[in-house]
Design a protein around this motif. Structure first.
Motif, PDB file in Angstrom:
ATOM      1  N   LEU A 146      -3.068   5.520  -1.086  1.00 37.21           N
ATOM      2  CA  LEU A 146      -4.049   4.463  -0.852  1.00 37.21           C
ATOM      3  C   LEU A 146      -4.228   3.524  -2.033  1.00 37.21           C
ATOM      4  N   PRO A 196       1.492   3.423   5.544  1.00 29.81           N
ATOM      5  CA  PRO A 196       2.322   3.292   4.337  1.00 29.81           C
ATOM      6  C   PRO A 196       3.540   4.208   4.420  1.00 29.81           C
ATOM      7  N   TYR A 205       0.840  -1.199   0.000  1.00 32.73           N
ATOM      8  CA  TYR A 205       0.000   0.000   0.000  1.00 32.73           C
ATOM      9  C   TYR A 205       0.876   1.249   0.000  1.00 32.73           C
ATOM     10  N   CYS A 261       4.868   1.695  -6.277  1.00 33.33           N
ATOM     11  CA  CYS A 261       3.488   1.686  -6.745  1.00 33.33           C
ATOM     12  C   CYS A 261       3.491   1.961  -8.248  1.00 33.33           C
ATOM     13  N   GLU A 274      -3.330   0.040  -3.949  1.00 36.25           N
ATOM     14  CA  GLU A 274      -2.920  -1.299  -3.537  1.00 36.25           C
ATOM     15  C   GLU A 274      -2.339  -2.013  -4.748  1.00 36.25           C
ATOM     16  N   ALA A 277       5.595   1.765  -1.657  1.00 33.15           N
ATOM     17  CA  ALA A 277       4.459   1.111  -1.011  1.00 33.15           C
ATOM     18  C   ALA A 277       4.991   0.112   0.002  1.00 33.15           C
ATOM     19  N   LYS A 314      -1.036  -1.460   5.689  1.00 36.33           N
ATOM     20  CA  LYS A 314      -2.026  -0.581   5.067  1.00 36.33           C
ATOM     21  C   LYS A 314      -2.277   0.681   5.899  1.00 36.33           C
TER      22      LYS A 314
END
Length: 123
Positions: free
Chosen positions: A38, A71, A34, A57, A40, A64, A68
């Motif tokens: 936000l 992060p 994450y 990411c 995933e 990431a 969660k």
């Protein structure tokens, strides 16, 4: 039209790509990561591979992490600096003035020497 005997969507040497031709797939584990936005991402790793603590990411490029709720923070980007800004970080105003005066004196001396040489050639 194209060439007559070519099969569209294939290449020479291409064959069926089923499980039997490729061999058995290695056991995999999927790990969610994450980012601060936000997003995933769930890459898969070989089950015996070492899973990294951070993953980039693919949507925003931020790092990431596996947690969660916490992060990793996005990297801090430095603003663009000009060459003059870097020079001003290394030199004080007085040092810059001395260096400029030395460079101007050298240029003036060189120019005077060239002009004297040109006058001597004319005479």
């Amino acid at each position: 039209m194209g060439s007559g005997s070519a099969i569209r969507g294939s290449r020479v040497g291409a064959g069926p790509m089923g499980e039997a031709e490729r061999g058995e797939a290695a056991p995999r584990v999927r790990v969610p990561f994450y980012c601060a936005n936000l997003h995933e991402v769930v890459p898969s790793f070989a089950s015996e591979a070492l899973v990294p603590d951070e993953w980039d990411c693919p949507r925003c490029g931020f790092p990431a992490g596996k947690d969660k709720a916490n992060p990793p923070s996005p990297p801090r980007t430095e603003p663009y600096k000009t060459h003059l800004a870097y020079v001003k970080e290394r030199r004080s105003e007085e040092e810059g003035k001395l260096i400029l005066d030395e460079a101007l004196a050298k240029l003036r001396a060189d120019r005077a020497a060239v002009e004297a040489h040109m006058r001597a050639r004319q005479n």
